[in-house]
Write an enzyme that holds these catalytic residues in place. Structure first.
Site, PDB file in Angstrom:
ATOM      1  N   ASN A 150     -20.981  -1.221  23.526  1.00 48.72           N
ATOM      2  CA  ASN A 150     -19.791  -0.764  24.237  1.00 48.72           C
ATOM      3  C   ASN A 150     -19.151   0.374  23.442  1.00 48.72           C
ATOM      4  O   ASN A 150     -18.120   0.207  22.817  1.00 48.72           O
ATOM      5  CB  ASN A 150     -18.815  -1.937  24.403  1.00 48.72           C
ATOM      6  CG  ASN A 150     -17.516  -1.518  25.045  1.00 48.72           C
ATOM      7  OD1 ASN A 150     -17.494  -0.879  26.091  1.00 48.72           O
ATOM      8  ND2 ASN A 150     -16.399  -1.870  24.412  1.00 48.72           N
ATOM      9  N   TYR A 198     -19.662  13.997  27.692  1.00 53.57           N
ATOM     10  CA  TYR A 198     -19.510  12.590  28.042  1.00 53.57           C
ATOM     11  C   TYR A 198     -20.407  12.244  29.219  1.00 53.57           C
ATOM     12  O   TYR A 198     -21.163  11.266  29.181  1.00 53.57           O
ATOM     13  CB  TYR A 198     -18.049  12.285  28.367  1.00 53.57           C
ATOM     14  CG  TYR A 198     -17.784  10.823  28.653  1.00 53.57           C
ATOM     15  CD1 TYR A 198     -17.612   9.923  27.616  1.00 53.57           C
ATOM     16  CD2 TYR A 198     -17.694  10.352  29.963  1.00 53.57           C
ATOM     17  CE1 TYR A 198     -17.370   8.576  27.859  1.00 53.57           C
ATOM     18  CE2 TYR A 198     -17.448   9.015  30.220  1.00 53.57           C
ATOM     19  CZ  TYR A 198     -17.292   8.133  29.165  1.00 53.57           C
ATOM     20  OH  TYR A 198     -17.061   6.804  29.418  1.00 53.57           O
ATOM     21  N   THR A 227      -7.532  -0.180  31.133  1.00 56.54           N
ATOM     22  CA  THR A 227      -7.631  -0.560  29.724  1.00 56.54           C
ATOM     23  C   THR A 227      -6.778   0.406  28.912  1.00 56.54           C
ATOM     24  O   THR A 227      -6.357   1.451  29.423  1.00 56.54           O
ATOM     25  CB  THR A 227      -9.083  -0.478  29.234  1.00 56.54           C
ATOM     26  OG1 THR A 227      -9.508   0.900  29.299  1.00 56.54           O
ATOM     27  CG2 THR A 227     -10.015  -1.338  30.090  1.00 56.54           C
TER      28      THR A 227
END
Length: 283
Positions: free
Chosen positions: A125, A189, A224
């Protein structure tokens, strides 16, 4: 003339007990030994921060009976995760590692194997987005930084872990729907997350010789701390429509990972699961 149809209010998917992280454990990972890389989380506002994906997976896996090693570049954050696990009666240990440093990755795998008494699961992760938006804002240094963490790091972790993982183990890569459709406006990314698919399929190919599965979870918009930080930098992110009328919770990503990690997914290999309420399929 027929009456005009009355506009419907936008549907918002209610939060279940699983969505809130309030469902009890069911023993789905009893006896498992799992390394979770990126098991800490950023702090944006400690008073209001929701749980992040990595912490939710760590806590949920322990709740389901696994012993977990929580690895993170931020030791204090990893310790907070393990403290949460300990309060619930679970077993967890802390490892500090920087996925941009190959030596740290080698040490991390060795420490996890020693702390857990073996390994039969690993979650990767990790992911950073650096640089200004668009190709005009990209440069070689930012590109190299992003790929070092987002792609090279997982590759080296798999290289180190594969020989040590028990037969029938499971590896989960946490990617992003940015690896499936354009959206983050950070070329490095998007490219690194898309490239995880190729890495995952190769790991699945090599792992299949011993029943080791490798799969990808590609989250969509998730509420988040890291997601909120991203929205601060790109406010349009927070206004993106979702089919279920809200962003996902970290727990909802964790439950998708729980399926991949458990024997319920014993015949699922080399697959990408978008956890995005259908954004990539119907929007």
């Amino acid at each position: 003339m027929a009456d005009e149809e009355t506009p419907r209010e936008r549907y918002v998917r209610p939060l279940s007990a699983e969505s809130r992280g309030e469902a009890p454990g069911r023993g789905r990972l009893k006896g498992r030994k799992i390394l979770i890389v990126g098991g800490g989380q950023r702090v944006v506002d400690a008073a209001t921060d929701p749980i992040g994906n990595g912490r939710a997976m760590s806590v949920l896996f322990a709740r389901e009976g696994a012993s977990v090693a929580v690895a993170d570049i931020n030791k204090a954050s990893a310790e907070e995760t393990t403290a949460t696990i300990a309060r619930e009666g679970g077993k967890a240990s802390v490892i500090t590692a920087d996925m941009a440093k190959p030596d740290d990755i080698t040490r991390m795998i060795a420490e996890a194997e020693k702390a857990l008494g073996g390994l039969d699961g690993m979650v990767l992760n990790v992911g950073i987005g650096v640089g200004a938006l668009g190709l005009a804002g990209a440069n070689a240094d930012d590109w190299d930084k992003a790929l070092a963490v987002n792609l090279r790091g997982p590759m080296l972790a798999c290289k180190e872990a594969l020989p040590k993982l028990a037969e029938g183990s499971s590896i989960i890569f946490i990617s992003s729907i940015a690896g499936l459709v354009a959206g983050s406006r950070l070329p490095s990314y998007d490219a690194s997350k898309a490239a995880l698919g190729g890495l995952m399929r190769h790991v699945a190919l090599e792992g299949a010789r011993r029943g080791i599965r490798a799969n990808i979870i590609a989250p969509g918009l998730v509420d988040t701390p890291l997601g909120r930080l991203a929205t601060q930098g790109r406010p349009s992110r927070g206004r993106s429509p979702t089919p279920f009328g809200r962003q996902a919770t970290g727990w909802e990503i964790a439950y998708a990972a729980l399926f991949f990690m458990s024997d319920e997914a014993v015949y699922v290999n080399a697959q990408i699961l978008a956890v995005d309420s259908g954004m990539t399929g119907i929007s």
